[in-house]
Design a protein around this motif. Structure first.
Motif, PDB file in Angstrom:
ATOM      1  N   UNK A  99       0.873  -1.175   0.000  1.00  0.00           N
ATOM      2  CA  UNK A  99       0.000   0.000   0.000  1.00  0.00           C
ATOM      3  C   UNK A  99       0.907   1.221   0.000  1.00  0.00           C
ATOM      4  N   UNK A 100       0.826   2.016  -1.064  1.00  0.00           N
ATOM      5  CA  UNK A 100       1.665   3.182  -1.218  1.00  0.00           C
ATOM      6  C   UNK A 100       0.808   4.404  -1.521  1.00  0.00           C
ATOM      7  N   UNK A 101       1.058   5.480  -0.803  1.00  0.00           N
ATOM      8  CA  UNK A 101       0.369   6.748  -1.047  1.00  0.00           C
ATOM      9  C   UNK A 101       1.299   7.707  -1.764  1.00  0.00           C
ATOM     10  N   UNK A 102       0.843   8.245  -2.869  1.00  0.00           N
ATOM     11  CA  UNK A 102       1.511   9.382  -3.486  1.00  0.00           C
ATOM     12  C   UNK A 102       0.902  10.581  -2.795  1.00  0.00           C
ATOM     13  N   UNK A 103       1.610  11.148  -1.816  1.00  0.00           N
ATOM     14  CA  UNK A 103       1.045  12.202  -0.972  1.00  0.00           C
ATOM     15  C   UNK A 103       1.191  13.581  -1.596  1.00  0.00           C
ATOM     16  N   UNK A 104       2.236  13.751  -2.387  1.00  0.00           N
ATOM     17  CA  UNK A 104       2.448  15.051  -3.019  1.00  0.00           C
ATOM     18  C   UNK A 104       3.305  14.867  -4.259  1.00  0.00           C
ATOM     19  N   UNK A 105       2.882  15.506  -5.337  1.00  0.00           N
ATOM     20  CA  UNK A 105       3.698  15.535  -6.545  1.00  0.00           C
ATOM     21  C   UNK A 105       3.404  16.820  -7.284  1.00  0.00           C
ATOM     22  N   UNK A 106       4.429  17.589  -7.547  1.00  0.00           N
ATOM     23  CA  UNK A 106       4.300  18.757  -8.417  1.00  0.00           C
ATOM     24  C   UNK A 106       5.610  18.894  -9.179  1.00  0.00           C
ATOM     25  N   UNK A 107       5.472  19.269 -10.452  1.00  0.00           N
ATOM     26  CA  UNK A 107       6.641  19.348 -11.313  1.00  0.00           C
ATOM     27  C   UNK A 107       6.390  20.322 -12.443  1.00  0.00           C
ATOM     28  N   UNK A 108       7.334  21.245 -12.631  1.00  0.00           N
ATOM     29  CA  UNK A 108       7.298  22.202 -13.734  1.00  0.00           C
ATOM     30  C   UNK A 108       8.383  21.781 -14.723  1.00  0.00           C
ATOM     31  N   UNK A 109       7.980  21.301 -15.880  1.00  0.00           N
ATOM     32  CA  UNK A 109       8.936  20.779 -16.862  1.00  0.00           C
ATOM     33  C   UNK A 109       9.867  21.860 -17.398  1.00  0.00           C
ATOM     34  N   UNK A 110       9.429  23.111 -17.377  1.00  0.00           N
ATOM     35  CA  UNK A 110      10.265  24.199 -17.888  1.00  0.00           C
ATOM     36  C   UNK A 110      11.413  24.505 -16.938  1.00  0.00           C
ATOM     37  N   UNK A 111      11.092  24.673 -15.657  1.00  0.00           N
ATOM     38  CA  UNK A 111      12.118  25.033 -14.673  1.00  0.00           C
ATOM     39  C   UNK A 111      12.734  23.820 -14.000  1.00  0.00           C
ATOM     40  N   UNK A 112      12.121  22.666 -14.193  1.00  0.00           N
ATOM     41  CA  UNK A 112      12.529  21.416 -13.534  1.00  0.00           C
ATOM     42  C   UNK A 112      12.419  21.512 -12.012  1.00  0.00           C
ATOM     43  N   UNK A 113      11.548  22.383 -11.561  1.00  0.00           N
ATOM     44  CA  UNK A 113      11.293  22.548 -10.140  1.00  0.00           C
ATOM     45  C   UNK A 113      10.134  21.637  -9.759  1.00  0.00           C
ATOM     46  N   UNK A 114      10.233  21.023  -8.600  1.00  0.00           N
ATOM     47  CA  UNK A 114       9.146  20.162  -8.180  1.00  0.00           C
ATOM     48  C   UNK A 114       9.404  19.526  -6.843  1.00  0.00           C
ATOM     49  N   UNK A 115       8.489  18.671  -6.451  1.00  0.00           N
ATOM     50  CA  UNK A 115       8.616  17.956  -5.190  1.00  0.00           C
ATOM     51  C   UNK A 115       7.842  16.660  -5.249  1.00  0.00           C
ATOM     52  N   UNK A 116       8.299  15.688  -4.466  1.00  0.00           N
ATOM     53  CA  UNK A 116       7.689  14.368  -4.455  1.00  0.00           C
ATOM     54  C   UNK A 116       7.735  13.828  -3.037  1.00  0.00           C
ATOM     55  N   UNK A 117       6.573  13.404  -2.530  1.00  0.00           N
ATOM     56  CA  UNK A 117       6.480  12.764  -1.228  1.00  0.00           C
ATOM     57  C   UNK A 117       5.665  11.494  -1.391  1.00  0.00           C
ATOM     58  N   UNK A 118       6.290  10.365  -1.075  1.00  0.00           N
ATOM     59  CA  UNK A 118       5.663   9.054  -1.177  1.00  0.00           C
ATOM     60  C   UNK A 118       5.654   8.436   0.210  1.00  0.00           C
ATOM     61  N   UNK A 119       4.545   7.789   0.561  1.00  0.00           N
ATOM     62  CA  UNK A 119       4.439   7.103   1.842  1.00  0.00           C
ATOM     63  C   UNK A 119       4.183   5.622   1.582  1.00  0.00           C
ATOM     64  N   UNK A 120       5.115   4.781   2.001  1.00  0.00           N
ATOM     65  CA  UNK A 120       4.950   3.336   1.862  1.00  0.00           C
ATOM     66  C   UNK A 120       4.398   2.816   3.183  1.00  0.00           C
ATOM     67  N   UNK A 121       3.115   2.449   3.179  1.00  0.00           N
ATOM     68  CA  UNK A 121       2.441   2.016   4.398  1.00  0.00           C
ATOM     69  C   UNK A 121       2.711   0.551   4.713  1.00  0.00           C
ATOM     70  N   UNK A 122       2.833  -0.268   3.666  1.00  0.00           N
ATOM     71  CA  UNK A 122       3.217  -1.671   3.852  1.00  0.00           C
ATOM     72  C   UNK A 122       3.700  -2.216   2.515  1.00  0.00           C
ATOM     73  N   UNK A 123       4.494  -3.267   2.592  1.00  0.00           N
ATOM     74  CA  UNK A 123       4.971  -3.902   1.380  1.00  0.00           C
ATOM     75  C   UNK A 123       6.328  -3.397   0.937  1.00  0.00           C
ATOM     76  N   UNK A 124       6.536  -3.388  -0.366  1.00  0.00           N
ATOM     77  CA  UNK A 124       7.835  -2.993  -0.913  1.00  0.00           C
ATOM     78  C   UNK A 124       7.664  -2.091  -2.126  1.00  0.00           C
ATOM     79  N   UNK A 125       8.699  -1.313  -2.357  1.00  0.00           N
ATOM     80  CA  UNK A 125       8.679  -0.379  -3.480  1.00  0.00           C
ATOM     81  C   UNK A 125      10.104  -0.144  -3.947  1.00  0.00           C
ATOM     82  N   UNK A 126      10.273  -0.083  -5.237  1.00  0.00           N
ATOM     83  CA  UNK A 126      11.550   0.317  -5.832  1.00  0.00           C
ATOM     84  C   UNK A 126      11.326   1.666  -6.484  1.00  0.00           C
ATOM     85  N   UNK A 127      12.260   2.585  -6.289  1.00  0.00           N
ATOM     86  CA  UNK A 127      12.160   3.913  -6.899  1.00  0.00           C
ATOM     87  C   UNK A 127      13.421   4.204  -7.695  1.00  0.00           C
ATOM     88  N   UNK A 128      13.220   4.652  -8.910  1.00  0.00           N
ATOM     89  CA  UNK A 128      14.311   5.171  -9.731  1.00  0.00           C
ATOM     90  C   UNK A 128      13.959   6.635  -9.960  1.00  0.00           C
TER      91      UNK A 128
END
Length: 164
Positions: A99-128
């Motif tokens: 169970x994984x929550x994508x809690x926050x994602x914002x990204x501006x492709x022009x400025x490459x500014x953004x943020x990412x917050x992921x919450x892994x509540x149970x299980x496993x996840x691989x991130x690249x």
């Protein structure tokens, strides 16, 4: 405003009409359609039983090509998994019984500014990590029930048993 005041009947009437139109405020513009928040990414592949839950609480069975919102939950069943690609090219692979929550994602492709917050509540996840993690690693965080992980690399695996 029209300043023609020639004493010709038709021209005077035409001039008065133009003057009245100039003083009448234009009708209000139709309300702009609500701007939909851009999707965070899409589901690249699904194996087995995978559910997407929106922030509004609606659940749907995930399939390849489904849009992923900026705040969504991904739930995988036993012997199931999902691969998700975000707009900054971050790839998340969610393992079985997770169970994984994508809690926050914002990204501006022009400025490459953004943020990412992921919450892994149970299980496993691989991130690249994608562009956000490469240009500003401090803007990428992964939470578990016992820790918050700051990203310093570009490819890692997280596993949690879901017990506090």
């Amino acid at each position: 405003m029209n300043k023609f005041l020639i004493a010709s009947g038709g021209l005077a009437l035409w001039s008065a009409t133009l003057l009245a139109q100039a003083q009448t405020p234009p009708p209000p513009a139709p309300a702009a359609p609500a701007v939909a928040e851009p999707q965070a990414g899409f589901v690249k592949s699904v194996r087995g039983n995978v559910q997407l839950l929106s922030a509004a609480g609606t659940a749907r069975t995930a399939s390849a090509g489904d849009a992923l919102g900026s705040v969504d939950r991904i739930v995988t069943g036993p012997d199931s998994s999902a691969s998700v690609v975000l707009r900054d090219d971050t790839t998340l692979v969610i393992g079985p019984s997770s169970r994984m929550d994508l809690k926050e994602f914002h990204f501006d492709a022009t400025t490459r500014d953004g943020g990412l917050l992921v919450s892994l509540l149970r299980g496993s996840m691989r991130m690249i990590t994608g562009l956000i993690g490469k240009t500003n690693p401090d803007a990428v965080r992964v939470e578990t029930q016992t820790a918050t992980i700051g990203i310093r690399g570009t490819d890692f695996i997280v596993q949690t048993d879901g017990q506090p």
